[in-house]
Design an enzyme around this catalytic site. Structure first.
Site, short mmCIF file in Angstrom:
data_model
loop_
_atom_site.label_atom_id
_atom_site.label_comp_id
_atom_site.label_asym_id
_atom_site.label_seq_id
_atom_site.Cartn_x
_atom_site.Cartn_y
_atom_site.Cartn_z
N GLN A 212 0.81 -1.22 0.00
CA GLN A 212 0.00 0.00 0.00
C GLN A 212 0.84 1.26 0.00
OE1 GLN A 212 -1.67 -1.09 3.96
NE2 GLN A 212 -1.28 1.04 4.53
N CYS A 218 -5.21 0.52 3.74
CA CYS A 218 -5.28 -0.90 4.11
C CYS A 218 -6.69 -1.46 3.95
CB CYS A 218 -4.78 -1.10 5.53
SG CYS A 218 -5.70 -0.14 6.77
N HIS A 354 -5.84 -1.07 11.74
CA HIS A 354 -5.27 -1.63 10.51
C HIS A 354 -6.15 -2.77 10.00
CE1 HIS A 354 -2.31 -2.44 7.49
NE2 HIS A 354 -1.88 -3.57 8.02
#
Length: 407
Positions: A212, A218, A354
């Protein structure tokens, strides 16, 4: 006319001065070899009267992170017989442990810079990054000491970033804002119990590791990874789908500033599907939406939220494919390998930041784990994967499990 070499080492000291400054005092004596000769060994004159000796001071400044060594001073004078007491011992200017630690730290920092191709714009920046690197080593050491699994923590490509820099560049603050989450339909439970272990990589449902970059996208990688698996299970073809389409065209989320999988599913339904990575390639920055419906390679019909029970999650995953999940990524900054099991003080379940992809589970040396596909490149963790302890709701891994539905 004759080659000289060191006949006695008088002293050697080192000092930290934006690098390492060495001061070496030696006696140099002439040998029997003429300078023009190319002999491997040259002996000193056996007759003392022919042995001409000088005392020389050399000062060398070594800057490990620049890969440079500079001779600052070279000063020689004839040896006078009233000389300091002879010694063959190497004397360290400061034999205290902190200096030894500092010299070792500089070596580690140099290795880190070379391995990850780091380049800093100024001496001040290099000094600051060295300080951050040192603080991060202490944090990694603390994680290591208190880890309840088999993980190894230490130097990673993120070791010169502060916690704040790491969070803002690679993580997703929106995930922990529960008031933003859209209600999703519950997933029907799995038809049978979970097998002892399962890994969708062994069954062709997982694409290669992606990166990324310095973009908090994410959420897009987690969702496309899930849809890649769902599409494969329904159609038998594994496609690499476009995250950039979501970064550019998902009006419900905030591109590199974060997003939610629940929003991403809805955006994909509204758009009509996803293009492939080849047709809509990743840049890691938000651009104007360039989606065209004729290039749609995969679509979804709806999305569901899974149970928060880890046994149910495992059973559902084994039956239905990789699962989009989210977790607290604090320990991930310094993770190198093994099964990570941070203490709750480092990895509470309400600070989720995340999104990743759950691709399987199993045991290593009696330690149960989740196999997690990350989106930080193959030079992260174990070839791009993170392994987290399974069965204790570690780092909130059970809090946000979801999947697209392809009819």
């Amino acid at each position: 006319m004759h080659l000289r070499k060191v006949s006695r080492l008088l002293s050697a000291t080192k000092q930290l001065v934006k690098g390492i400054r060495y001061s070496i005092t030696v006696e140099l004596s002439n040998t029997q070899c003429k300078k023009s000769t190319m002999l491997r060994t040259c002996d000193f004159y056996p007759e003392i009267q022919k042995l001409k000796t000088e005392v020389c001071l050399f000062e060398v400044w070594d800057i490990p992170w620049q890969g440079t060594s500079t001779l600052l001073k070279q000063k020689c004078q004839p040896k006078v017989e009233v000389q300091q007491e002879e010694t063959n011992n190497i004397v360290d200017a400061s034999t205290s442990q902190p200096l030894e630690d500092s010299v070792e730290l500089l070596g580690q920092f140099k290795e880190f810079m070379v391995k990850y191709n780091k380049d800093y714009s100024s001496q001040e920046e290099a000094d600051y990054r060295l300080f951050v690197f040192h603080e991060n080593l202490k944090t990694a050491e603390k994680l290591q000491t208190l880890d309840q699994g088999s993980a190894e923590y230490g130097v990673t490509k993120f070791s010169d970033l502060t916690e704040e820099e790491f969070r803002s560049a690679y993580l997703n603050p929106l995930l922990s804002q529960w008031n933003l989450h859209r209600l999703m339909k519950p997933a029907p439970p799995a038809r049978g119990p979970a097998p002892a272990s399962w890994d969708w990589r062994d069954h062709g449902a997982v694409s290669s590791i992606k990166n990324q970059g310095m973009c908090g996208s994410c959420w897009a990688f987690s969702v496309t990874g899930n849809i890649e698996g769902q599409w494969f299970l329904k159609n038998g073809t594994l496609l690499s789908l476009s995250e950039q389409e979501l970064v550019d065209c998902d009006g419900l989320d905030q591109a590199c500033k974060g997003g939610l999988p629940s929003n991403a599913y809805e955006a994909i339904e509204k758009l009509g599907g996803l293009e492939t990575e080849t047709d809509y390639s990743y840049t890691g920055v938000k651009q104007s939406c360039d989606f065209t419906s004729v290039k749609v390679a995969a679509y979804i019909n709806s999305s569901v939220e899974l149970s928060k029970d880890e046994k149910d999650i495992a059973a559902w995953l084994a039956e239905n494919g990789p699962v989009s999940v989210a977790l607290n990524a604090f320990a991930m900054q310094f993770y190198r390998k093994g099964v990570s099991h941070p203490m709750k003080i480092f990895c509470n379940s309400w600070m989720i930041d995340h999104a990743v992809l759950l691709v399987g589970y199993g045991e290593r040396k009696n330690i149960p784990f989740w196999a997690i596909k990350n989106s930080w490149g193959e030079d992260y963790g174990e070839q791009g994967y993170y392994y987290l302890y399974r069965g204790s709701k570690a780092c909130g891994i059970n809090q946000m499990c979801s999947s697209a539905v392809v009819n």
